[in-house]
Design a protein around this motif. Structure first.
Motif, PDB file in Angstrom:
ATOM      1  N   UNK A  73       0.828  -1.205   0.000  1.00  0.00           N
ATOM      2  CA  UNK A  73       0.000   0.000   0.000  1.00  0.00           C
ATOM      3  C   UNK A  73       0.863   1.255   0.000  1.00  0.00           C
ATOM      4  N   UNK A  74       1.975   1.241   0.745  1.00  0.00           N
ATOM      5  CA  UNK A  74       2.879   2.398   0.751  1.00  0.00           C
ATOM      6  C   UNK A  74       3.563   2.596  -0.600  1.00  0.00           C
ATOM      7  N   UNK A  75       3.671   1.536  -1.371  1.00  0.00           N
ATOM      8  CA  UNK A  75       4.255   1.626  -2.709  1.00  0.00           C
ATOM      9  C   UNK A  75       3.195   1.869  -3.781  1.00  0.00           C
ATOM     10  N   UNK A  76       1.962   2.177  -3.370  1.00  0.00           N
ATOM     11  CA  UNK A  76       0.851   2.499  -4.268  1.00  0.00           C
ATOM     12  C   UNK A  76       0.467   1.319  -5.150  1.00  0.00           C
ATOM     13  N   UNK A  77       0.746   0.109  -4.709  1.00  0.00           N
ATOM     14  CA  UNK A  77       0.268  -1.089  -5.397  1.00  0.00           C
ATOM     15  C   UNK A  77      -1.034  -1.527  -4.718  1.00  0.00           C
ATOM     16  N   UNK A  78      -2.062  -0.743  -4.962  1.00  0.00           N
ATOM     17  CA  UNK A  78      -3.291  -0.913  -4.198  1.00  0.00           C
ATOM     18  C   UNK A  78      -3.983  -2.233  -4.492  1.00  0.00           C
ATOM     19  N   UNK A  79      -3.998  -2.654  -5.761  1.00  0.00           N
ATOM     20  CA  UNK A  79      -4.687  -3.902  -6.102  1.00  0.00           C
ATOM     21  C   UNK A  79      -4.012  -5.086  -5.421  1.00  0.00           C
ATOM     22  N   UNK A  80      -2.675  -5.138  -5.497  1.00  0.00           N
ATOM     23  CA  UNK A  80      -1.958  -6.229  -4.843  1.00  0.00           C
ATOM     24  C   UNK A  80      -2.138  -6.174  -3.327  1.00  0.00           C
ATOM     25  N   UNK A  81      -2.124  -4.965  -2.761  1.00  0.00           N
ATOM     26  CA  UNK A  81      -2.301  -4.824  -1.319  1.00  0.00           C
ATOM     27  C   UNK A  81      -3.676  -5.318  -0.879  1.00  0.00           C
ATOM     28  N   UNK A  82      -4.704  -4.911  -1.616  1.00  0.00           N
ATOM     29  CA  UNK A  82      -6.049  -5.337  -1.240  1.00  0.00           C
ATOM     30  C   UNK A  82      -6.286  -6.807  -1.557  1.00  0.00           C
ATOM     31  N   UNK A  83      -5.543  -7.370  -2.499  1.00  0.00           N
ATOM     32  CA  UNK A  83      -5.663  -8.806  -2.766  1.00  0.00           C
ATOM     33  C   UNK A  83      -5.210  -9.611  -1.567  1.00  0.00           C
ATOM     34  N   UNK A  84      -4.036  -9.265  -1.024  1.00  0.00           N
ATOM     35  CA  UNK A  84      -3.553  -9.965   0.167  1.00  0.00           C
ATOM     36  C   UNK A  84      -4.452  -9.655   1.361  1.00  0.00           C
ATOM     37  N   UNK A  85      -4.929  -8.408   1.452  1.00  0.00           N
ATOM     38  CA  UNK A  85      -5.830  -8.056   2.552  1.00  0.00           C
ATOM     39  C   UNK A  85      -7.140  -8.849   2.466  1.00  0.00           C
ATOM     40  N   UNK A  86      -7.621  -9.069   1.251  1.00  0.00           N
ATOM     41  CA  UNK A  86      -8.848  -9.849   1.098  1.00  0.00           C
ATOM     42  C   UNK A  86      -8.646 -11.289   1.535  1.00  0.00           C
ATOM     43  N   UNK A  87      -7.430 -11.822   1.298  1.00  0.00           N
ATOM     44  CA  UNK A  87      -7.151 -13.179   1.764  1.00  0.00           C
ATOM     45  C   UNK A  87      -7.178 -13.236   3.289  1.00  0.00           C
ATOM     46  N   UNK A  88      -6.615 -12.208   3.932  1.00  0.00           N
ATOM     47  CA  UNK A  88      -6.697 -12.125   5.394  1.00  0.00           C
ATOM     48  C   UNK A  88      -8.155 -12.031   5.856  1.00  0.00           C
ATOM     49  N   UNK A  89      -8.952 -11.245   5.127  1.00  0.00           N
ATOM     50  CA  UNK A  89     -10.368 -11.114   5.477  1.00  0.00           C
ATOM     51  C   UNK A  89     -11.100 -12.441   5.318  1.00  0.00           C
ATOM     52  N   UNK A  90     -10.754 -13.188   4.265  1.00  0.00           N
ATOM     53  CA  UNK A  90     -11.374 -14.500   4.065  1.00  0.00           C
ATOM     54  C   UNK A  90     -11.017 -15.455   5.202  1.00  0.00           C
ATOM     55  N   UNK A  91      -9.746 -15.423   5.627  1.00  0.00           N
ATOM     56  CA  UNK A  91      -9.345 -16.253   6.755  1.00  0.00           C
ATOM     57  C   UNK A  91     -10.115 -15.867   8.014  1.00  0.00           C
ATOM     58  N   UNK A  92     -10.346 -14.560   8.191  1.00  0.00           N
ATOM     59  CA  UNK A  92     -11.121 -14.103   9.348  1.00  0.00           C
ATOM     60  C   UNK A  92     -12.566 -14.588   9.269  1.00  0.00           C
ATOM     61  N   UNK A  93     -13.142 -14.549   8.067  1.00  0.00           N
ATOM     62  CA  UNK A  93     -14.518 -15.014   7.902  1.00  0.00           C
ATOM     63  C   UNK A  93     -14.628 -16.516   8.141  1.00  0.00           C
ATOM     64  N   UNK A  94     -13.627 -17.270   7.661  1.00  0.00           N
ATOM     65  CA  UNK A  94     -13.622 -18.708   7.920  1.00  0.00           C
ATOM     66  C   UNK A  94     -13.528 -18.981   9.417  1.00  0.00           C
ATOM     67  N   UNK A  95     -12.694 -18.208  10.093  1.00  0.00           N
ATOM     68  CA  UNK A  95     -12.580 -18.338  11.542  1.00  0.00           C
ATOM     69  C   UNK A  95     -13.914 -18.056  12.222  1.00  0.00           C
ATOM     70  N   UNK A  96     -14.614 -17.030  11.740  1.00  0.00           N
ATOM     71  CA  UNK A  96     -15.917 -16.687  12.306  1.00  0.00           C
ATOM     72  C   UNK A  96     -16.929 -17.809  12.088  1.00  0.00           C
TER      73      UNK A  96
END
Length: 297
Positions: A242-265
């Motif tokens: 995100x600091x390197x302005x690679x927003x799509x790649x940053x949000x892709x990895x963030x979405x994977x973290x979010x998916x792991x959180x949803x699976x945990x839920x």
């Protein structure tokens, strides 16, 4: 057989109060939970599914994913052993210093994760207490995987113990004492009496511990050194992208973290549902012959 029927709760407030409270709760959940999650997935897929997969296939991203999973795979079992031992000691025994031990268990809840990371730097860094000795023996902890694991263990070790301590205190010692009187050893008592009684609380604590281990940022950020492809976990990799302005790649990895959180839920919800079903089944057993009813079921 007694049936469990939900009791109606009688309140003096009018229906508009109930609907207002429900509406406020739904608006809060939508604004602060649902909307941010939707924004993460929307930004991750903004340039198409191909760009989304490309952000996850990058070697540095794979390295961050592997390191996150390895760290959780090490920290969670160690905290499992510690949590069960600490809860058993605190809940089942009376000894001098028990209150102090309970306070130590809660310590990571009150200490900032950044401070926890700095503690390990002070101890194992190049200028730390053990730094010269570690350097002389070519052992690297800070800015390496061992430091990340240690920091993660520190911030996550209260979760399992804190789930089990009130549960084991509420259950008391009667069943364990009865098993010992009948000739069971300590390990037999633990495996056949204590563990079955705490299994749902244990599973719930492991789920929470694993979720925190995968999402930890502050302590890991201090001890990792942010070395791309080596010491970056998924949260740290998201920050760098995100600091390197690679927003799509940053949000892709963030979405994977979010998916792991949803699976945990989802797993947490299933565990709670199974626990409630077992409690209801136990309550519906005929009091005169409970063991026969269990075998018939």
């Amino acid at each position: 057989m007694t049936s469990l029927t939900p009791r109606r709760v009688i309140t003096t407030e009018g229906p508009w109060v109930r609907f207002t409270l429900i509406g406020i709760a739904l608006v809060f959940v939508f604004l602060f939970l649902v909307l941010p999650l939707a924004a993460v997935f929307t930004e991750a897929l903004r340039k198409g599914f191909g760009a989304y997969l490309e952000g996850l296939r990058e070697p540095d991203a794979w390295s961050a994913i592997r390191l996150t999973l390895v760290t959780a795979a090490i920290a969670v079992p160690l905290n499992l052993v510690f949590g069960v031992a600490a809860a058993w000691c605190i809940a089942k025994y009376e000894f001098r210093g028990k209150a102090f031990l309970t306070t130590l268990v809660d310590l990571p809840f009150s200490v900032s994760p950044v401070v926890a990371g700095l503690i390990y730097v002070l101890m194992f860094g190049a200028q730390g207490w053990f730094g010269p000795w570690l350097a002389a023996h070519d052992i690297k902890i800070i800015f390496a995987i061992p430091g990340i694991v240690l920091a993660t263990i520190f911030v996550t070790f209260p979760f399992i113990a804190r789930e089990l301590i009130p549960l084991m205190q509420a259950q008391g010692n009667d069943e364990e004492q009865a098993a010992i009187v009948l000739g069971a050893t300590g390990w037999q008592t633990f495996w056949h009496v204590t563990l079955p009684n705490i299994k749902w609380g244990l599973i719930y604590g492991v789920i929470l511990c694993n979720a925190r281990a995968m999402g930890e940022f502050g302590a890991v950020s201090v001890v990792s050194g942010h070395i791309r492809g080596q010491t970056n976990t998924m949260p740290l990799h998201v920050e760098i992208l995100y600091n390197e302005y690679q927003s799509v790649a940053a949000f892709s990895v963030a979405s994977l973290l979010a998916l792991l959180a949803l699976v945990t839920l989802v797993i947490k919800s299933v565990v709670e549902w199974r626990h409630e079903r077992e409690m209801q089944a136990a309550a519906e057993l005929p009091p005169e012959r409970p063991l026969v009813a269990k075998e018939a079921g």
